[in-house]
Design an enzyme around this catalytic site. Structure first.
Site, PDB file in Angstrom:
ATOM      1  N   ARG A 177       0.846  -1.163   0.024  1.00 34.54           N
ATOM      2  CA  ARG A 177      -0.023   0.064  -0.045  1.00 34.54           C
ATOM      3  C   ARG A 177       0.830   1.249   0.082  1.00 34.54           C
ATOM      4  O   ARG A 177       0.471   2.294   0.573  1.00 34.54           O
ATOM      5  CB  ARG A 177      -1.034  -0.082   1.211  1.00 34.54           C
ATOM      6  CG  ARG A 177      -1.839  -1.114   1.397  1.00 34.54           C
ATOM      7  CD  ARG A 177      -2.984  -1.103  -0.058  1.00 34.54           C
ATOM      8  NE  ARG A 177      -3.425  -2.305  -0.065  1.00 34.54           N
ATOM      9  CZ  ARG A 177      -3.243  -3.519  -0.674  1.00 34.54           C
ATOM     10  NH1 ARG A 177      -2.156  -3.377  -1.242  1.00 34.54           N
ATOM     11  NH2 ARG A 177      -4.141  -4.538  -0.586  1.00 34.54           N
ATOM     12  N   SER A 260     -11.335   0.119   3.194  1.00 31.09           N
ATOM     13  CA  SER A 260     -10.624  -0.209   4.412  1.00 31.09           C
ATOM     14  C   SER A 260     -10.029   0.960   4.906  1.00 31.09           C
ATOM     15  O   SER A 260      -9.116   1.464   4.073  1.00 31.09           O
ATOM     16  CB  SER A 260      -9.611  -1.428   4.264  1.00 31.09           C
ATOM     17  OG  SER A 260     -10.201  -2.412   3.866  1.00 31.09           O
ATOM     18  N   GLU A 364      -5.068   3.849   5.968  1.00 30.63           N
ATOM     19  CA  GLU A 364      -4.868   3.697   4.436  1.00 30.63           C
ATOM     20  C   GLU A 364      -5.338   5.040   3.646  1.00 30.63           C
ATOM     21  O   GLU A 364      -4.568   5.361   2.750  1.00 30.63           O
ATOM     22  CB  GLU A 364      -5.855   2.857   4.074  1.00 30.63           C
ATOM     23  CG  GLU A 364      -5.232   2.094   2.680  1.00 30.63           C
ATOM     24  CD  GLU A 364      -5.805   0.697   2.139  1.00 30.63           C
ATOM     25  OE1 GLU A 364      -6.220   0.691   0.978  1.00 30.63           O
ATOM     26  OE2 GLU A 364      -5.734  -0.118   3.083  1.00 30.63           O
TER      27      GLU A 364
END
Length: 372
Positions: A177, A260, A364
């Site tokens: 990520r 998320s 995130e």
């Protein structure tokens, strides 16, 4: 919202004043921008940012937000002086096994286009909201696949020099990520380069990438590591995502989110062993470079934050921001949330997980004008 009539200054891009940004994000939270510039071509993006950056050097400009799908943003309601540049350059082309997409192309349209041309490799990334240009920034991934698996190069505008060039994927420093783009960004408003176009090299054999994720393999009824029809993989992924509230639906507040909110933490092996020895039952975990990857959703629920948290009292009002009733990692806007509501719930969950397990979850999405 009204047109300012200043489009000629930005190569014909559409310019409007006093535009609410909340409807342009999947979380539906954000301020009213002082000015919104919508760029329908890469040429307009380049001309617009070059002009705005020249104004910045002269000390004459507002903070600038560059965005497209608005799917990975939490924008503070206090940022009312923003100039927002929206990337609406959405061309998609296919040449052999190469798929090129401009930054503003809807990501799921890119995936579907590849599949319709008999190309495999992107199907596990079906249903992810947002734009093509955003995918390499945080190395978007799902169900055992990541953008870095197939990305060959990106076309970028370097805002420092004003130059445009293609950059090989091998130079993007991909990780879980993250990428060189994400690491070099300051606060999301001072990004040094902007992705204009992405290119993927895909499998022309008519097969999907190997199915690496157990839940997806079970849905497809194939062994882990097997390949399948990309269309079947796409349908299975979309079904899994829909059951978790991860396919956008304007009528379902469980989908009003950034997906998320926390990444799955990677911990040292001894931290995992200590955790596994302190709880009843198995701890979901996966091998990862440098350690063991834990399931953030499991940590959240085991720390006391179940799906739908905080659950309203019978007959009582619903909190403006709650965890999805379908997925413990999605912080959702129940219709009236502001950025402060989202950040407050995120802090509560982060601090609760840290208190119980000694593990700090990392957000995130890009947080603009706010922080945990």
């Amino acid at each position: 919202m009204k047109s300012s009539g200043a489009g000629a200054a930005f190569a014909g891009a559409s310019v409007a004043d006093a535009v609410p940004l909340a409807p342009l994000t999947t979380l539906r939270v954000g301020p009213t921008a002082r000015r919104l510039i919508t760029c329908a071509s890469s040429e307009q993006v380049i001309a617009t940012l070059r002009r705005l950056d020249t104004e910045r050097l002269a000390g004459q400009r507002d903070p600038v937000l560059v965005f497209a799908g608005g799917s990975n943003l939490v924008i503070s309601d206090a940022l009312s002086d923003l100039t927002a540049v929206r990337l609406a350059n959405d061309g998609i082309t296919v040449e052999g096994n190469l798929v090129r997409a401009q930054a503003g192309a809807v990501w799921d349209d890119v995936v579907l286009t590849a599949i319709e041309h008999g190309l495999g490799g992107l199907e596990c990334l079906s249903g992810i909201p947002g734009s093509a240009g955003a995918t390499p920034i945080q190395n978007v991934g799902a169900y055992g696949a990541e953008v870095s698996d197939t990305l060959t190069r990106v076309r970028v505008l370097d805002r420092g020099s004003g130059q445009v060039r293609w950059v090989p994927g091998t130079e993007l420093e991909f990780g879980y990520r993250t990428s060189v783009f994400k690491r070099r960004a300051d606060d999301g408003l001072e990004i040094p380069s902007v992705v204009l176009e992405v290119e993927f090299a895909l499998d022309a054999s008519g097969r999907s990438a190997p199915v690496r994720y157990g839940e997806l393999a079970a849905e497809l009824e194939v062994p882990v590591g097997e390949r399948a029809d990309p269309r079947a993989v796409r349908e299975a992924v979309l079904a899994l995502r829909a059951r978790k509230g991860m396919v956008l639906d304007a009528a379902d507040h469980d989908t009003w989110s950034v997906g998320s909110f926390f990444t799955n933490p990677v911990v040292a092996p001894d931290v995992y062993e200590r955790l596994a020895g302190s709880v009843d039952g198995p701890v979901p975990h996966y091998p990862a470079p440098g350690g063991v990857k834990l399931a953030a959703g499991w940590l959240v629920e085991r720390a006391g934050f179940g799906k739908g948290y905080p659950v309203p009292d019978p007959g009582g009002p619903e909190a403006p921001c709650r965890l999805s009733t379908k997925h413990a990692l999605a912080l959702t806007n129940r219709g009236t949330a502001r950025s402060d509501d989202v950040i407050a719930l995120a802090r509560t969950i982060r601090d609760g997980v840290r208190s119980v397990f000694g593990i700090t979850l990392v957000p995130e999405p890009v947080l603009l004008g706010c922080r945990l």
